[in-house]
Design an enzyme around this catalytic site. Sequence first.
Site, mmCIF file in Angstrom:
data_model
loop_
_atom_site.group_PDB
_atom_site.id
_atom_site.type_symbol
_atom_site.label_atom_id
_atom_site.label_comp_id
_atom_site.label_asym_id
_atom_site.label_seq_id
_atom_site.Cartn_x
_atom_site.Cartn_y
_atom_site.Cartn_z
ATOM 1 N N GLU A 1 19.724 -35.382 -8.256
ATOM 2 C CA GLU A 1 18.490 -36.134 -7.959
ATOM 3 C C GLU A 1 17.589 -36.169 -9.189
ATOM 4 O O GLU A 1 16.849 -37.123 -9.395
ATOM 5 C CB GLU A 1 17.730 -35.514 -6.771
ATOM 6 C CG GLU A 1 17.955 -36.260 -5.486
ATOM 7 C CD GLU A 1 17.017 -35.878 -4.333
ATOM 8 O OE1 GLU A 1 16.020 -35.168 -4.529
ATOM 9 O OE2 GLU A 1 17.317 -36.307 -3.205
ATOM 10 N N LYS B 1 16.950 -45.616 2.712
ATOM 11 C CA LYS B 1 16.056 -45.354 3.853
ATOM 12 C C LYS B 1 15.530 -46.675 4.412
ATOM 13 O O LYS B 1 15.450 -46.876 5.624
ATOM 14 C CB LYS B 1 14.877 -44.476 3.401
ATOM 15 C CG LYS B 1 15.270 -43.074 2.996
ATOM 16 C CD LYS B 1 14.044 -42.261 2.586
ATOM 17 C CE LYS B 1 14.456 -40.968 1.898
ATOM 18 N NZ LYS B 1 13.351 -40.231 1.323
ATOM 19 N N HIS C 1 42.898 -22.855 -2.907
ATOM 20 C CA HIS C 1 43.942 -23.301 -1.977
ATOM 21 C C HIS C 1 43.733 -24.745 -1.539
ATOM 22 O O HIS C 1 44.318 -25.181 -0.549
ATOM 23 C CB HIS C 1 43.983 -22.361 -0.771
ATOM 24 C CG HIS C 1 44.341 -20.958 -1.176
ATOM 25 N ND1 HIS C 1 45.638 -20.553 -1.407
ATOM 26 C CD2 HIS C 1 43.552 -19.892 -1.463
ATOM 27 C CE1 HIS C 1 45.640 -19.287 -1.783
ATOM 28 N NE2 HIS C 1 44.386 -18.868 -1.830
HETATM 29 O O1 F6P Z 1 16.513 -37.263 -0.519
HETATM 30 C C1 F6P Z 1 15.219 -37.571 -0.859
HETATM 31 C C2 F6P Z 1 14.270 -36.478 -0.542
HETATM 32 O O2 F6P Z 1 13.022 -37.042 -0.730
HETATM 33 C C3 F6P Z 1 14.445 -35.194 -1.340
HETATM 34 O O3 F6P Z 1 13.948 -35.283 -2.621
HETATM 35 C C4 F6P Z 1 13.764 -34.206 -0.462
HETATM 36 O O4 F6P Z 1 14.061 -32.883 -0.814
HETATM 37 C C5 F6P Z 1 14.307 -34.614 0.881
HETATM 38 O O5 F6P Z 1 14.343 -36.030 0.823
HETATM 39 C C6 F6P Z 1 13.507 -34.147 2.069
HETATM 40 O O6 F6P Z 1 12.204 -34.640 2.017
HETATM 41 P P1 F6P Z 1 11.034 -34.010 2.884
HETATM 42 O O7 F6P Z 1 10.860 -32.601 2.449
HETATM 43 O O8 F6P Z 1 9.830 -34.856 2.564
HETATM 44 O O9 F6P Z 1 11.433 -34.106 4.322
#
Ligand code: F6P
Length: 482
Positions: free
Chosen positions: A311, A451, A342
């Site tokens: 990330e 998202k 394995h």
């Molecule tokens: O995957 C994107 C992200 O924003 C991560 O950087 C973060 O750790 C995760 O989603 C969870 O986000 P939140 O803590 O806001 O629920």
Amino acid sequence: MFAADAGRSQHFSLIEQGWLLDFSRLPLTRPQLEKVAGSIEAAGLADAVKRLFGGAIVNPSEQRPALHMALRAADPASFPGADPEQTLAGHRHRFLELAGDFHGGGAGLTDLIHVGIGGSDLGPRLVADALDHNDGSVRVHWLSTVDARRTQRLLNSLDPSSTGVVIASKSFSTEETLLQAATLRDWLGDRFINQAWAATASPDSALAFGLADGHILPFPDWTGGRFSLWSSVGVSAAAVIGRARFEQLLQGAAQADAVFSGQAPLKSLAVHVAMLMHFLRRGLGANTLGVVAYDPRLALLGDYLQQLVMESLGKGVDLDDAPLTETTSPLIFGGRGTDLQHSIFQALHQAPDSHPLLLVAALESGHDRQDWHRVQLAHLLAQATAMARGREDDRPCRRLPGNRPVMTLIAERLDARALGFLLASFEHAVFALSVLWRINPFDQWGVEEGKRLAAAYKESLAECGDLDLEAWLTLSDRGMRS
Ligand code: F6P
């Protein structure tokens, strides 16, 4: 290289704060290493570290500093701009006290469900798994991915009158987390208000969700999700390992901060990891890095590093928004060494592609089965040697080409302080690489589009009613055209 240098293991290794990083089994020469060190210096590491620790806007796309180091500092207010209202120490004290109650039985709960995903899950779960001495009063259950069967099974096995819930979400808007949290809220019913806590940088959203004001454990929004272990997001891990060990974890991390921001960052474990990752990625052109645990306590390290590295460093533009012309993050994979031997190791030994490895272990076992522990260590040495030396054989199918890049990372003792030092050192390694590659390691815009599309597809799926495969294909096709 070993034949030409009787002291290669000593010359190509580093010992810092109880950790040994041995990179003698990489096809790396001294001039190559010095060249990478020179590039990191020339890229302005010293200045960048000053800016990071000085609270500068190091995350330009979100116009934020990244001051997670303040969360583990003895005095958070010593970081410029981190703590204008002098609240951080108090917030830390509150969540640690609560964790102490969970651990010691003072909270009157037998079970705690931690709901969170990404950085709100991976760091705390790794720490809890690695440092669990089985001396706490509460069992902690981790819910991350949307898994209705697992959640249902878990709830069937628990008593709501003695179960608490921690909802860990920086944004308090992550769908996977809120979906599960809502189910837990229904399950707890009237008890929710007294038995649920939120670790979040969005207290208003947590309040709107139904959390009690006094049960919100806040942290600042300059805490990146993947750097949030050190905040109240760590409360469930602290509940497992106890307050004292969690404090030692923070102290170990603060020690890594002191080294990285001190006089000689280039000599640090963090910058060595950065230099080696740069060499593997851009020098050898390796697309992957396997993080393989030969101590089951570190089985989740690969998962944790997957998010931290990918990330942070998996970006397509540089700091001036210009498209990158060179490669960035490797794909990180990992798991337990003796299991992977394995499954995937056959390909790692003989397939034409080469996948560099970082094999991780500790000399002390943390348990009484020394014989079991020594088996792990023997296998680590065997794999590190087989990967690098290969094997001659008359039959080609039994030949191993060798020269597979492999590093080992060994702790003298895997205690809380050592783990804190390691995790913070990896954070700094990632930062050092971002300086060298001129990218922003603190944003993650790439995950947003998924998202957005998922929200749109959710609506389409709601309109669909019953699904059959033809309808599914039509829906899928439409998404590629609209
Ligand atoms: O995957 C994107 C992200 O924003 C991560 O950087 C973060 O750790 C995760 O989603 C969870 O986000 P939140 O803590 O806001 O629920």
